[in-house]
Design a protein around this motif. Structure first.
Motif, short mmCIF file in Angstrom:
data_model
loop_
_atom_site.label_atom_id
_atom_site.label_comp_id
_atom_site.label_asym_id
_atom_site.label_seq_id
_atom_site.Cartn_x
_atom_site.Cartn_y
_atom_site.Cartn_z
N SER A 102 15.74 -98.67 98.57
CA SER A 102 15.32 -99.64 97.52
C SER A 102 14.13 -98.98 97.06
N GLY A 103 13.47 -98.49 95.74
CA GLY A 103 12.20 -99.42 95.00
C GLY A 103 11.23 -98.60 95.40
N LEU A 129 19.08 -93.81 93.55
CA LEU A 129 18.76 -94.97 94.77
C LEU A 129 20.75 -95.24 95.57
N TYR A 131 22.29 -98.14 97.52
CA TYR A 131 22.10 -99.06 97.76
C TYR A 131 23.84 -100.47 97.28
N TYR A 149 16.31 -106.56 102.71
CA TYR A 149 16.07 -106.63 101.56
C TYR A 149 16.24 -107.77 101.19
N TYR A 165 18.82 -107.67 92.42
CA TYR A 165 17.16 -106.12 94.02
C TYR A 165 17.33 -104.90 93.88
N TYR A 166 18.89 -104.66 93.33
CA TYR A 166 19.42 -102.88 92.54
C TYR A 166 18.54 -102.83 91.38
N SER A 169 15.16 -102.28 91.81
CA SER A 169 14.40 -101.14 92.55
C SER A 169 14.53 -99.79 91.44
#
Length: 309
Positions: A102-103, A129, A131, A149, A165-166, A169
């Motif tokens: 995640s970010g 990343l 994810y 998350y 969300y990806y 991030s």
């Protein structure tokens, strides 16, 4: 005028030079158990050097942060600093990536670590990343990503919510990279995506790692062919690295009998046959992961030379 001996020498030299000069990236699993163990560190770095890996992706940094030492704590992180310097100065490693889900991980752990170092050799220069937003089970109710998350951040537990969300991030990682006083690449691992998604993802990344998990290089190409076509037609042209898995259920058996050079050449030949080689910026290949690959390379070398390390 060339003599027979000089012609033979030139031929031998040309055969010793790889036909393709793509870079190799290695996923380093179980890094928590390697870091600080000099014998294991040297074994990893020798393997990377002997097999022409120029980049390492380090797993388990979150476990190191939680169980061993806070990554940004300069009173305790010297073991990580020493490893990175050693890898770059003595083993030909050009890039070291921090892998996170995640970010927030990069905001809380990786960027502060980098900010505490002044020597570029001591810093991560790639933010990776990891994810898998496209996986239904992980992103939906009860799944790992949903519970870890999405739900707690008020994000819908479905593919769209997980993809957003990806993407967020990646935006955070890109911003952190821009704020750094040294050059940092952002890269994203992808196993599946839509045309609209890759257009947006590629705007936030320098390099995309595409999952080509299969049991032969030809089958790996079949797996990624559609995705490569989508990248070829996307608005941006990120660097692309195809991932081969050395796990037993994928290419472990094939790797026991074929060198990395041969596998990569076969894959590139498939790209050329399908008129895709010049349509994407293929920079090389990524191997998942160190533990399985080390064993496979040892087996292949023994079958070819009769020598086992």
């Amino acid at each position: 005028m060339y003599t027979k001996k000089s012609i033979l020498l030139l031929l031998l030299i040309s055969l010793s030079i790889p036909i393709f000069s793509q870079e190799r990236i290695l996923y380093v699993d179980s890094f928590k158990s390697i870091l600080g163990n000099e014998k294991k560190e040297i074994k990893l770095l020798n393997f990377a050097k002997e097999n022409n890996f120029s980049s390492l992706i380090l797993y388990e940094l979150d476990k190191i942060d939680k169980k061993l030492f806070h990554l940004a704590d300069n009173t305790k992180n010297s073991v990580l600093v020493d490893f990175m310097v050693k890898a770059r100065k003595f083993y030909g490693i050009k890039e070291i990536a921090a892998s996170g889900e995640s970010g927030g991980f990069f905001v809380d752990e990786i960027a502060p670590y980098n900010a505490g170092r002044t020597d570029p050799n001591e810093k991560f220069d790639v933010y990776n990343l990891e994810y898998e937003y496209w996986k239904y089970d992980s992103s939906n109710l009860g799944g790992y990503y949903c519970e870890s998350y999405l739900r707690k951040n008020g994000i819908p537990c479905n593919r769209e919510g997980s993809y957003n969300y990806y993407k967020e991030s990646l935006s955070i990682m890109e911003l952190l990279a821009e704020e750094s006083d040294t050059k940092i690449k952002t890269e994203a691992y992808l196993g599946n995506f839509k045309s609209s998604e890759i257009n947006k993802i590629s705007k936030h990344t320098d390099r995309i790692l595409i999952s080509g998990y299969a049991n032969t290089p030809e089958n790996s190409f079949t797996v990624v062919k559609k995705l490569i076509k989508l990248i070829a037609n996307c608005e941006c042209k990120p660097e692309v690295s195809v991932i081969f898995s050395s796990e037993v259920e994928y290419m472990k058996g094939y790797l026991n009998y074929h060198s990395l050079d041969v596998i990569e050449e076969k894959f590139i030949n498939e790209m050329k046959k399908n008129n895709l080689y010049n349509k994407v910026n293929l920079v090389g290949f990524t191997y998942y992961n160190y533990s399985y690959l080390e064993d496979a390379v040892e087996n292949e070398t023994f079958r070819r030379t009769g020598i086992r390390k």
